[in-house]
Design a protein around this motif. Structure first.
Motif, PDB file in Angstrom:
ATOM      1  N   ILE A 156       0.837  -1.206   0.000  1.00 35.94           N
ATOM      2  CA  ILE A 156       0.000   0.000   0.000  1.00 35.94           C
ATOM      3  C   ILE A 156       0.872   1.257   0.000  1.00 35.94           C
ATOM      4  O   ILE A 156       0.512   2.276  -0.615  1.00 35.94           O
ATOM      5  CB  ILE A 156      -1.032   0.001   1.158  1.00 35.94           C
ATOM      6  N   GLN A 157       2.029   1.189   0.622  1.00 38.31           N
ATOM      7  CA  GLN A 157       2.939   2.348   0.581  1.00 38.31           C
ATOM      8  C   GLN A 157       3.467   2.551  -0.846  1.00 38.31           C
ATOM      9  O   GLN A 157       3.572   3.680  -1.325  1.00 38.31           O
ATOM     10  CB  GLN A 157       4.108   2.155   1.559  1.00 38.31           C
ATOM     11  N   ARG A 158       3.763   1.459  -1.512  1.00 37.35           N
ATOM     12  CA  ARG A 158       4.222   1.543  -2.914  1.00 37.35           C
ATOM     13  C   ARG A 158       3.136   2.186  -3.783  1.00 37.35           C
ATOM     14  O   ARG A 158       3.402   3.087  -4.590  1.00 37.35           O
ATOM     15  CB  ARG A 158       4.539   0.122  -3.407  1.00 37.35           C
ATOM     16  N   GLU A 159       1.894   1.761  -3.577  1.00 38.63           N
ATOM     17  CA  GLU A 159       0.784   2.280  -4.380  1.00 38.63           C
ATOM     18  C   GLU A 159       0.498   3.744  -4.036  1.00 38.63           C
ATOM     19  O   GLU A 159       0.157   4.543  -4.921  1.00 38.63           O
ATOM     20  CB  GLU A 159      -0.474   1.424  -4.181  1.00 38.63           C
ATOM     21  N   MET A 160       0.607   4.099  -2.752  1.00 36.92           N
ATOM     22  CA  MET A 160       0.398   5.494  -2.332  1.00 36.92           C
ATOM     23  C   MET A 160       1.432   6.391  -3.018  1.00 36.92           C
ATOM     24  O   MET A 160       1.112   7.471  -3.532  1.00 36.92           O
ATOM     25  CB  MET A 160       0.518   5.590  -0.805  1.00 36.92           C
ATOM     26  N   HIS A 161       2.660   5.914  -3.041  1.00 41.39           N
ATOM     27  CA  HIS A 161       3.723   6.724  -3.649  1.00 41.39           C
ATOM     28  C   HIS A 161       3.515   6.839  -5.148  1.00 41.39           C
ATOM     29  O   HIS A 161       3.689   7.911  -5.743  1.00 41.39           O
ATOM     30  CB  HIS A 161       5.096   6.118  -3.321  1.00 41.39           C
ATOM     31  N   LYS A 162       3.094   5.734  -5.769  1.00 44.82           N
ATOM     32  CA  LYS A 162       2.857   5.729  -7.214  1.00 44.82           C
ATOM     33  C   LYS A 162       1.732   6.704  -7.565  1.00 44.82           C
ATOM     34  O   LYS A 162       1.821   7.490  -8.498  1.00 44.82           O
ATOM     35  CB  LYS A 162       2.431   4.314  -7.627  1.00 44.82           C
ATOM     36  N   ALA A 163       0.653   6.664  -6.755  1.00 45.57           N
ATOM     37  CA  ALA A 163      -0.527   7.476  -7.076  1.00 45.57           C
ATOM     38  C   ALA A 163      -0.344   8.938  -6.693  1.00 45.57           C
ATOM     39  O   ALA A 163      -0.793   9.837  -7.407  1.00 45.57           O
ATOM     40  CB  ALA A 163      -1.755   6.906  -6.370  1.00 45.57           C
ATOM     41  N   HIS A 164       0.298   9.213  -5.551  1.00 41.12           N
ATOM     42  CA  HIS A 164       0.289  10.573  -5.018  1.00 41.12           C
ATOM     43  C   HIS A 164       1.660  11.142  -4.695  1.00 41.12           C
ATOM     44  O   HIS A 164       1.754  12.265  -4.185  1.00 41.12           O
ATOM     45  CB  HIS A 164      -0.596  10.627  -3.758  1.00 41.12           C
ATOM     46  N   GLY A 165       2.731  10.359  -4.905  1.00 42.41           N
ATOM     47  CA  GLY A 165       4.089  10.874  -4.687  1.00 42.41           C
ATOM     48  C   GLY A 165       4.462  11.054  -3.222  1.00 42.41           C
ATOM     49  O   GLY A 165       5.459  11.716  -2.916  1.00 42.41           O
ATOM     50  N   VAL A 166       3.668  10.476  -2.314  1.00 39.70           N
ATOM     51  CA  VAL A 166       3.964  10.601  -0.872  1.00 39.70           C
ATOM     52  C   VAL A 166       3.799   9.217  -0.223  1.00 39.70           C
ATOM     53  O   VAL A 166       3.261   8.297  -0.834  1.00 39.70           O
ATOM     54  CB  VAL A 166       2.978  11.576  -0.169  1.00 39.70           C
TER      55      VAL A 166
END
Ligand SMILES: NC(=O)c1ccc[n+]([C@@H]2O[C@H](COP(=O)([O-])OP(=O)(O)OC[C@H]3O[C@@H](n4cnc5c(N)ncnc54)[C@H](OP(=O)(O)O)[C@@H]3O)[C@@H](O)[C@H]2O)c1
Length: 413
Positions: A156-166
Protein backbone atom coordinates in the motif's frame (compact mmCIF):
# COMPACT_ATOMS: atom_id res chain seq x y z
CA UNK A 1 31.42 -19.97 -6.26
CA UNK A 2 30.62 -23.31 -4.64
CA UNK A 3 27.72 -25.18 -6.11
CA UNK A 4 25.19 -26.47 -3.61
CA UNK A 5 23.44 -29.79 -4.00
CA UNK A 6 20.00 -28.28 -3.33
CA UNK A 7 18.27 -24.98 -3.99
CA UNK A 8 15.81 -25.56 -1.13
CA UNK A 9 15.51 -28.09 1.69
CA UNK A 10 12.28 -28.32 3.72
CA UNK A 11 13.23 -29.33 7.28
CA UNK A 12 10.33 -30.61 9.40
CA UNK A 13 8.60 -32.28 6.45
CA UNK A 14 7.03 -34.94 8.73
CA UNK A 15 5.08 -32.33 10.74
CA UNK A 16 1.57 -31.04 10.05
CA UNK A 17 2.72 -27.89 8.22
CA UNK A 18 5.83 -29.50 6.70
CA UNK A 19 3.70 -32.07 4.87
CA UNK A 20 1.59 -29.31 3.38
CA UNK A 21 4.72 -27.47 2.22
CA UNK A 22 6.02 -30.70 0.63
CA UNK A 23 2.71 -31.27 -1.19
CA UNK A 24 2.61 -27.66 -2.46
CA UNK A 25 6.23 -27.79 -3.65
CA UNK A 26 5.65 -31.08 -5.49
CA UNK A 27 2.50 -29.77 -7.16
CA UNK A 28 4.03 -26.42 -8.12
CA UNK A 29 7.65 -27.28 -8.94
CA UNK A 30 7.59 -31.07 -9.53
CA UNK A 31 9.87 -33.53 -7.75
CA UNK A 32 12.45 -33.81 -10.52
CA UNK A 33 12.07 -30.43 -12.23
CA UNK A 34 14.48 -27.54 -12.68
CA UNK A 35 14.35 -26.56 -9.00
CA UNK A 36 16.55 -28.87 -6.95
CA UNK A 37 14.81 -29.45 -3.64
CA UNK A 38 14.67 -32.06 -0.89
CA UNK A 39 12.86 -32.81 2.33
CA UNK A 40 14.52 -33.31 5.70
CA UNK A 41 13.50 -34.85 9.01
CA UNK A 42 15.00 -36.50 12.07
CA UNK A 43 13.56 -39.96 11.60
CA UNK A 44 14.31 -41.85 8.35
CA UNK A 45 11.42 -44.29 8.63
CA UNK A 46 8.83 -41.60 9.39
CA UNK A 47 10.19 -39.39 6.61
CA UNK A 48 9.93 -42.23 4.07
CA UNK A 49 6.36 -43.03 5.19
CA UNK A 50 5.24 -39.39 5.00
CA UNK A 51 6.83 -38.95 1.55
CA UNK A 52 4.95 -42.04 0.37
CA UNK A 53 1.66 -40.69 1.79
CA UNK A 54 2.10 -37.24 0.27
CA UNK A 55 3.78 -38.05 -3.06
CA UNK A 56 2.71 -41.63 -3.83
CA UNK A 57 4.68 -43.06 -6.77
CA UNK A 58 6.85 -39.92 -6.97
CA UNK A 59 8.20 -40.40 -3.44
CA UNK A 60 11.45 -42.07 -4.54
CA UNK A 61 12.31 -39.23 -6.92
CA UNK A 62 12.53 -36.65 -4.12
CA UNK A 63 15.79 -36.71 -2.12
CA UNK A 64 15.69 -36.98 1.68
CA UNK A 65 18.15 -35.57 4.20
CA UNK A 66 18.42 -36.60 7.86
CA UNK A 67 18.94 -33.83 10.41
CA UNK A 68 18.16 -33.65 14.12
CA UNK A 69 18.32 -30.45 16.16
CA UNK A 70 20.30 -32.38 18.80
CA UNK A 71 22.96 -33.41 16.28
CA UNK A 72 24.89 -30.34 15.15
CA UNK A 73 26.93 -32.20 12.53
CA UNK A 74 23.78 -33.39 10.77
CA UNK A 75 22.53 -29.80 10.64
CA UNK A 76 25.90 -28.45 9.49
CA UNK A 77 25.93 -30.84 6.58
CA UNK A 78 22.33 -29.93 5.64
CA UNK A 79 23.11 -26.20 5.78
CA UNK A 80 26.36 -26.57 3.80
CA UNK A 81 24.56 -28.50 1.05
CA UNK A 82 21.73 -26.06 0.31
CA UNK A 83 21.08 -22.48 -0.78
CA UNK A 84 17.94 -22.09 1.37
CA UNK A 85 16.75 -23.96 4.44
CA UNK A 86 13.00 -23.66 4.89
CA UNK A 87 12.10 -24.88 8.36
CA UNK A 88 8.81 -25.90 9.92
CA UNK A 89 10.49 -27.47 12.96
CA UNK A 90 8.94 -25.80 15.98
CA UNK A 91 8.69 -24.55 18.67
CA UNK A 92 11.60 -22.65 17.18
CA UNK A 93 12.87 -21.45 20.56
CA UNK A 94 13.37 -25.12 21.48
CA UNK A 95 14.70 -26.60 18.22
CA UNK A 96 15.73 -23.75 15.92
CA UNK A 97 18.69 -21.86 17.38
CA UNK A 98 21.55 -24.05 16.10
CA UNK A 99 20.12 -23.98 12.60
CA UNK A 100 19.94 -20.19 12.57
CA UNK A 101 23.50 -19.95 13.89
CA UNK A 102 24.78 -22.29 11.16
CA UNK A 103 22.93 -20.51 8.35
CA UNK A 104 24.32 -17.17 9.52
CA UNK A 105 27.82 -18.63 9.72
CA UNK A 106 27.81 -20.49 6.39
CA UNK A 107 25.94 -17.92 4.28
CA UNK A 108 22.87 -20.10 3.69
CA UNK A 109 19.55 -18.30 3.30
CA UNK A 110 16.80 -19.24 5.72
CA UNK A 111 13.03 -18.88 6.20
CA UNK A 112 10.66 -20.04 8.91
CA UNK A 113 7.19 -19.70 10.46
CA UNK A 114 8.07 -18.55 13.92
CA UNK A 115 5.92 -16.07 15.80
CA UNK A 116 8.15 -16.26 18.89
CA UNK A 117 9.16 -12.62 19.29
CA UNK A 118 11.49 -13.26 22.24
CA UNK A 119 13.40 -15.88 20.23
CA UNK A 120 13.70 -13.68 17.12
CA UNK A 121 14.95 -10.86 19.35
CA UNK A 122 17.61 -13.18 20.75
CA UNK A 123 18.62 -14.56 17.33
CA UNK A 124 18.99 -11.05 15.88
CA UNK A 125 21.09 -9.92 18.83
CA UNK A 126 23.38 -12.96 18.63
CA UNK A 127 23.81 -13.64 14.92
CA UNK A 128 23.16 -10.40 13.01
CA UNK A 129 26.89 -9.67 12.46
CA UNK A 130 27.61 -13.20 11.25
CA UNK A 131 24.70 -13.08 8.78
CA UNK A 132 25.79 -9.68 7.46
CA UNK A 133 29.34 -10.99 7.00
CA UNK A 134 28.34 -14.25 5.29
CA UNK A 135 25.54 -12.75 3.17
CA UNK A 136 22.89 -15.11 4.61
CA UNK A 137 19.38 -13.70 4.39
CA UNK A 138 17.62 -14.90 7.54
CA UNK A 139 13.89 -14.32 7.25
CA UNK A 140 11.55 -15.22 10.11
CA UNK A 141 7.73 -14.97 10.00
CA UNK A 142 7.09 -16.21 6.44
CA UNK A 143 3.52 -17.40 7.09
CA UNK A 144 0.20 -15.75 7.91
CA UNK A 145 2.23 -14.02 10.52
CA UNK A 146 3.56 -11.86 9.10
CA UNK A 147 3.40 -11.89 5.28
CA UNK A 148 -0.04 -10.27 4.75
CA UNK A 149 0.88 -7.52 7.25
CA UNK A 150 4.39 -6.93 6.03
CA UNK A 151 3.87 -7.24 2.28
CA UNK A 152 0.45 -5.57 2.61
CA UNK A 153 2.02 -2.48 4.18
CA UNK A 154 4.87 -2.49 1.68
CA UNK A 155 2.31 -2.81 -1.15
CA UNK A 156 0.00 0.00 0.00
CA UNK A 157 2.94 2.35 0.58
CA UNK A 158 4.22 1.54 -2.91
CA UNK A 159 0.78 2.28 -4.38
CA UNK A 160 0.40 5.49 -2.33
CA UNK A 161 3.72 6.72 -3.65
CA UNK A 162 2.86 5.73 -7.21
CA UNK A 163 -0.53 7.48 -7.08
CA UNK A 164 0.29 10.57 -5.02
CA UNK A 165 4.09 10.87 -4.69
CA UNK A 166 3.96 10.60 -0.87
CA UNK A 167 4.03 7.89 1.79
CA UNK A 168 1.36 7.34 4.43
CA UNK A 169 2.34 8.34 7.97
CA UNK A 170 -0.19 5.84 9.27
CA UNK A 171 -1.32 2.40 8.10
CA UNK A 172 -4.10 0.41 9.77
CA UNK A 173 -4.45 -3.36 9.20
CA UNK A 174 -7.97 -4.68 9.75
CA UNK A 175 -9.10 -8.32 9.54
CA UNK A 176 -12.36 -8.34 7.57
CA UNK A 177 -12.90 -12.10 7.78
CA UNK A 178 -11.12 -15.43 8.03
CA UNK A 179 -11.82 -19.08 8.65
CA UNK A 180 -9.50 -21.92 9.58
CA UNK A 181 -8.07 -23.76 12.55
CA UNK A 182 -4.98 -24.28 14.65
CA UNK A 183 -2.30 -27.03 14.77
CA UNK A 184 -0.54 -28.73 17.67
CA UNK A 185 2.80 -27.19 16.70
CA UNK A 186 1.38 -23.67 16.90
CA UNK A 187 -0.20 -24.36 20.29
CA UNK A 188 3.10 -25.88 21.52
CA UNK A 189 4.97 -22.74 20.38
CA UNK A 190 2.55 -20.43 22.21
CA UNK A 191 2.70 -22.56 25.36
CA UNK A 192 6.49 -22.63 25.25
CA UNK A 193 6.60 -18.84 24.97
CA UNK A 194 4.46 -18.52 28.10
CA UNK A 195 6.53 -21.14 29.92
CA UNK A 196 9.75 -19.30 29.10
CA UNK A 197 8.16 -16.06 30.36
CA UNK A 198 7.35 -17.76 33.67
CA UNK A 199 11.01 -18.68 34.13
CA UNK A 200 12.42 -15.41 32.82
CA UNK A 201 10.06 -12.42 33.29
CA UNK A 202 12.34 -10.21 31.13
CA UNK A 203 10.80 -12.07 28.20
CA UNK A 204 7.45 -10.44 28.99
CA UNK A 205 9.09 -7.02 28.60
CA UNK A 206 10.46 -8.03 25.19
CA UNK A 207 7.08 -9.36 24.05
CA UNK A 208 5.34 -6.18 25.23
CA UNK A 209 7.84 -3.82 23.54
CA UNK A 210 6.20 -2.43 20.35
CA UNK A 211 9.70 -2.12 18.83
CA UNK A 212 11.06 -5.45 20.13
CA UNK A 213 12.48 -6.37 16.72
CA UNK A 214 13.88 -3.00 15.72
CA UNK A 215 17.65 -2.87 15.22
CA UNK A 216 19.28 -1.71 18.47
CA UNK A 217 20.58 1.87 18.55
CA UNK A 218 18.33 2.93 15.68
CA UNK A 219 15.31 5.24 15.94
CA UNK A 220 12.10 3.62 17.12
CA UNK A 221 8.77 5.42 16.67
CA UNK A 222 5.57 6.58 18.30
CA UNK A 223 3.51 3.38 18.47
CA UNK A 224 2.34 2.24 21.89
CA UNK A 225 0.90 -1.04 23.22
CA UNK A 226 -1.37 -3.20 21.06
CA UNK A 227 -5.13 -2.76 21.33
CA UNK A 228 -6.72 -4.77 24.18
CA UNK A 229 -10.30 -3.46 24.30
CA UNK A 230 -13.22 -2.72 21.95
CA UNK A 231 -12.55 0.49 19.98
CA UNK A 232 -14.56 2.32 17.32
CA UNK A 233 -12.68 2.97 14.07
CA UNK A 234 -14.00 6.08 12.30
CA UNK A 235 -12.19 5.32 9.03
CA UNK A 236 -13.81 1.89 8.73
CA UNK A 237 -17.01 3.00 10.48
CA UNK A 238 -17.00 -0.20 12.52
CA UNK A 239 -16.11 -1.48 15.95
CA UNK A 240 -12.82 -3.33 16.29
CA UNK A 241 -11.41 -5.89 18.70
CA UNK A 242 -7.81 -6.98 19.41
CA UNK A 243 -6.15 -9.19 16.79
CA UNK A 244 -4.25 -12.09 18.33
CA UNK A 245 -1.32 -11.87 15.87
CA UNK A 246 -0.81 -8.11 16.30
CA UNK A 247 1.92 -8.63 18.89
CA UNK A 248 4.04 -10.34 16.22
CA UNK A 249 3.03 -8.63 12.99
CA UNK A 250 3.36 -5.03 14.20
CA UNK A 251 6.94 -5.70 15.37
CA UNK A 252 7.80 -7.15 11.96
CA UNK A 253 6.32 -4.21 10.01
CA UNK A 254 8.19 -1.74 12.25
CA UNK A 255 11.45 -3.65 11.67
CA UNK A 256 10.82 -3.52 7.92
CA UNK A 257 10.46 0.24 8.12
CA UNK A 258 13.77 0.54 9.97
CA UNK A 259 15.59 -1.83 7.61
CA UNK A 260 14.34 0.06 4.57
CA UNK A 261 15.80 3.27 6.07
CA UNK A 262 12.55 4.85 7.38
CA UNK A 263 11.08 5.81 3.98
CA UNK A 264 7.60 6.29 5.51
CA UNK A 265 8.80 9.01 7.88
CA UNK A 266 9.98 9.34 11.48
CA UNK A 267 6.35 9.52 12.67
CA UNK A 268 5.13 6.41 10.82
CA UNK A 269 2.50 4.47 12.83
CA UNK A 270 1.08 0.98 12.35
CA UNK A 271 -1.54 -1.08 14.20
CA UNK A 272 -3.75 -4.15 13.75
CA UNK A 273 -7.29 -5.08 14.83
CA UNK A 274 -10.31 -7.17 13.81
CA UNK A 275 -13.39 -5.49 12.33
CA UNK A 276 -16.57 -6.56 14.13
CA UNK A 277 -19.29 -4.45 12.51
CA UNK A 278 -21.29 -1.34 13.30
CA UNK A 279 -23.89 -0.57 15.98
CA UNK A 280 -24.57 -2.40 19.26
CA UNK A 281 -23.94 -5.82 17.68
CA UNK A 282 -20.51 -4.67 16.45
CA UNK A 283 -19.71 -3.32 19.91
CA UNK A 284 -20.85 -6.54 21.59
CA UNK A 285 -18.73 -8.66 19.25
CA UNK A 286 -15.67 -6.44 19.75
CA UNK A 287 -16.11 -6.72 23.51
CA UNK A 288 -16.36 -10.51 23.24
CA UNK A 289 -13.21 -10.66 21.09
CA UNK A 290 -11.38 -8.49 23.63
CA UNK A 291 -12.62 -10.62 26.53
CA UNK A 292 -11.69 -13.88 24.77
CA UNK A 293 -8.18 -12.67 23.88
CA UNK A 294 -7.58 -11.45 27.43
CA UNK A 295 -8.83 -14.73 28.88
CA UNK A 296 -6.60 -16.81 26.61
CA UNK A 297 -3.56 -14.78 27.63
CA UNK A 298 -4.38 -15.24 31.31
CA UNK A 299 -5.00 -18.99 30.91
CA UNK A 300 -1.77 -19.51 28.95
CA UNK A 301 0.17 -17.50 31.53
CA UNK A 302 -0.98 -19.60 34.51
CA UNK A 303 0.68 -23.02 34.66
CA UNK A 304 -2.13 -25.22 36.07
CA UNK A 305 -4.64 -23.80 33.56
CA UNK A 306 -2.07 -24.10 30.77
CA UNK A 307 -1.69 -27.81 31.56
CA UNK A 308 -5.47 -28.24 31.45
CA UNK A 309 -5.64 -26.42 28.12
CA UNK A 310 -2.88 -28.69 26.79
CA UNK A 311 -5.26 -31.66 27.13
CA UNK A 312 -7.99 -30.26 24.89
CA UNK A 313 -6.03 -28.58 22.08
CA UNK A 314 -4.45 -30.46 19.11
CA UNK A 315 -1.24 -32.43 19.81
CA UNK A 316 1.97 -31.91 17.76
CA UNK A 317 1.43 -33.37 14.29
CA UNK A 318 -2.33 -32.63 14.36
CA UNK A 319 -4.19 -29.71 12.81
CA UNK A 320 -7.32 -28.61 10.96
CA UNK A 321 -9.13 -30.97 8.57
CA UNK A 322 -8.60 -30.91 4.79
CA UNK A 323 -12.07 -29.45 4.26
CA UNK A 324 -11.49 -26.71 6.87
CA UNK A 325 -8.31 -25.76 5.01
CA UNK A 326 -9.83 -25.96 1.53
CA UNK A 327 -12.93 -24.00 2.52
CA UNK A 328 -10.94 -21.54 4.58
CA UNK A 329 -9.96 -18.04 3.50
CA UNK A 330 -8.79 -14.69 4.79
CA UNK A 331 -9.51 -11.11 3.83
CA UNK A 332 -7.60 -8.15 5.21
CA UNK A 333 -7.98 -4.46 4.51
CA UNK A 334 -5.14 -1.99 5.04
CA UNK A 335 -5.90 1.70 5.11
CA UNK A 336 -3.16 4.20 4.39
CA UNK A 337 -3.75 7.84 5.27
CA UNK A 338 -2.60 10.45 2.80
CA UNK A 339 -0.59 13.14 4.65
CA UNK A 340 -2.03 16.00 2.55
CA UNK A 341 -5.61 15.11 1.69
CA UNK A 342 -7.92 12.53 3.33
CA UNK A 343 -9.75 12.19 0.01
CA UNK A 344 -6.57 10.53 -1.26
CA UNK A 345 -6.43 7.87 1.47
CA UNK A 346 -6.06 4.37 0.01
CA UNK A 347 -7.44 1.00 1.08
CA UNK A 348 -5.69 -2.20 0.01
CA UNK A 349 -7.29 -5.63 0.09
CA UNK A 350 -5.11 -8.66 0.79
CA UNK A 351 -6.76 -12.06 0.36
CA UNK A 352 -5.91 -15.75 0.55
CA UNK A 353 -7.84 -18.66 -0.98
CA UNK A 354 -7.21 -21.16 1.86
CA UNK A 355 -7.29 -21.04 5.66
CA UNK A 356 -4.68 -18.54 6.89
CA UNK A 357 -2.65 -20.75 9.26
CA UNK A 358 -1.94 -23.77 7.07
CA UNK A 359 -3.47 -23.91 3.55
CA UNK A 360 -2.27 -20.37 2.78
CA UNK A 361 0.77 -20.40 5.07
CA UNK A 362 2.32 -23.44 3.36
CA UNK A 363 2.22 -21.55 0.06
CA UNK A 364 3.66 -18.40 1.64
CA UNK A 365 6.68 -20.14 3.15
CA UNK A 366 7.28 -22.31 0.08
CA UNK A 367 7.26 -19.30 -2.25
CA UNK A 368 9.51 -17.39 0.18
CA UNK A 369 12.02 -20.24 0.04
CA UNK A 370 11.98 -20.41 -3.75
CA UNK A 371 12.18 -16.62 -3.97
CA UNK A 372 15.29 -16.61 -1.73
CA UNK A 373 16.81 -19.40 -3.83
CA UNK A 374 16.26 -18.21 -7.39
CA UNK A 375 15.05 -14.61 -7.60
CA UNK A 376 17.32 -11.68 -8.25
CA UNK A 377 17.00 -9.86 -4.90
CA UNK A 378 18.49 -6.50 -3.99
CA UNK A 379 18.72 -7.12 -0.23
CA UNK A 380 22.03 -7.76 1.52
CA UNK A 381 22.67 -10.41 4.19
CA UNK A 382 21.34 -10.11 7.75
CA UNK A 383 18.14 -10.68 9.69
CA UNK A 384 15.53 -9.36 7.29
CA UNK A 385 11.75 -9.36 7.13
CA UNK A 386 9.68 -10.75 4.26
CA UNK A 387 9.18 -7.28 2.74
CA UNK A 388 12.74 -6.01 3.23
CA UNK A 389 14.24 -9.28 1.92
CA UNK A 390 11.92 -10.07 -0.98
CA UNK A 391 9.40 -7.22 -1.56
CA UNK A 392 8.04 -7.13 -5.11
CA UNK A 393 9.34 -10.54 -6.29
CA UNK A 394 7.50 -12.24 -3.41
CA UNK A 395 4.27 -10.32 -4.08
CA UNK A 396 4.46 -11.50 -7.70
CA UNK A 397 5.02 -15.12 -6.68
CA UNK A 398 2.18 -15.11 -4.16
CA UNK A 399 -0.29 -13.59 -6.59
CA UNK A 400 0.77 -15.73 -9.55
CA UNK A 401 1.11 -19.07 -7.73
CA UNK A 402 0.16 -18.74 -4.05
CA UNK A 403 -3.56 -17.91 -4.33
CA UNK A 404 -3.14 -14.48 -2.73
CA UNK A 405 -4.48 -11.16 -3.93
CA UNK A 406 -3.04 -7.67 -3.39
CA UNK A 407 -5.24 -4.92 -4.80
CA UNK A 408 -6.37 -1.34 -4.19
CA UNK A 409 -10.05 -1.01 -3.36
CA UNK A 410 -11.89 0.91 -6.03
CA UNK A 411 -8.94 0.92 -8.46
CA UNK A 412 -9.96 0.41 -12.04
CA UNK A 413 -13.70 1.03 -11.34
N1 LIG B 1 3.24 -18.35 11.41
C1 LIG B 1 2.29 -19.12 10.98
O1 LIG B 1 1.42 -18.64 10.31
C2 LIG B 1 2.37 -20.58 11.31
C3 LIG B 1 1.51 -21.49 10.71
C4 LIG B 1 1.67 -22.85 10.94
C5 LIG B 1 2.69 -23.29 11.78
N2 LIG B 1 3.49 -22.39 12.39
C6 LIG B 1 4.60 -22.83 13.27
O2 LIG B 1 5.31 -23.87 12.60
C7 LIG B 1 5.82 -24.78 13.57
C8 LIG B 1 5.41 -26.18 13.17
O3 LIG B 1 4.01 -26.36 13.37
P1 LIG B 1 3.33 -27.77 13.07
O4 LIG B 1 1.94 -27.70 13.51
O5 LIG B 1 3.64 -28.20 11.69
O6 LIG B 1 4.16 -28.70 14.12
P2 LIG B 1 4.29 -30.28 14.19
O7 LIG B 1 3.23 -30.95 13.41
O8 LIG B 1 4.44 -30.61 15.63
O9 LIG B 1 5.69 -30.58 13.45
C9 LIG B 1 6.92 -30.31 14.03
C10 LIG B 1 8.05 -30.87 13.15
O10 LIG B 1 9.28 -30.66 13.86
C11 LIG B 1 10.00 -31.87 13.89
N3 LIG B 1 10.88 -31.93 15.04
C12 LIG B 1 10.55 -31.87 16.35
N4 LIG B 1 11.65 -31.96 17.11
C13 LIG B 1 12.70 -32.08 16.26
C14 LIG B 1 14.09 -32.21 16.43
N5 LIG B 1 14.64 -32.29 17.66
N6 LIG B 1 14.89 -32.29 15.34
C15 LIG B 1 14.34 -32.26 14.11
N7 LIG B 1 13.02 -32.14 13.87
C16 LIG B 1 12.22 -32.07 14.94
C17 LIG B 1 8.93 -32.95 13.93
O11 LIG B 1 9.51 -34.18 13.55
P3 LIG B 1 8.82 -35.61 13.92
O12 LIG B 1 7.70 -35.76 12.95
O13 LIG B 1 9.92 -36.58 13.70
O14 LIG B 1 8.31 -35.52 15.32
C18 LIG B 1 7.96 -32.38 12.89
O15 LIG B 1 8.42 -32.62 11.59
C19 LIG B 1 5.29 -24.31 14.93
O16 LIG B 1 6.31 -23.58 15.58
C20 LIG B 1 4.14 -23.40 14.58
O17 LIG B 1 3.92 -22.39 15.53
C21 LIG B 1 3.35 -21.06 12.17
Amino acid sequence: MTTKTYDVVIWGATGFTGRLVMAYMAKTYGVDGELKWAVAGRNATKLAEVKQEVLGPDADKLPSVLADSNDEESLRSLVADTKVVCTTVGPYALYGSTLVALCAELGTHYCDLTGEVQWMHQMIETHQSAAEASGARIVHTCGFDSIPSDLGTYFIQREMHKAHGVYAPRVKYRVVGSSGGVSGGTVASMMNMMEESGVNPEILDIIADPYALNPPNMPRGEDGPDQTTAEYDRDFRQWTGPFVMAGINTRVVRRTHALLGYPWGAHFRYDEAILTGDGPAGFAKATLVAGGTGLMTRVAGFEPLRNLLGRVVPAPGEGPSVSDMENGFFEIELRASNPDDPAKDLTAVVTGDRDPGYGATCKMIAESAVCLAVDDLESAGGFLTPASAMGDPLISRLTEKGGMGFSIKGAGE
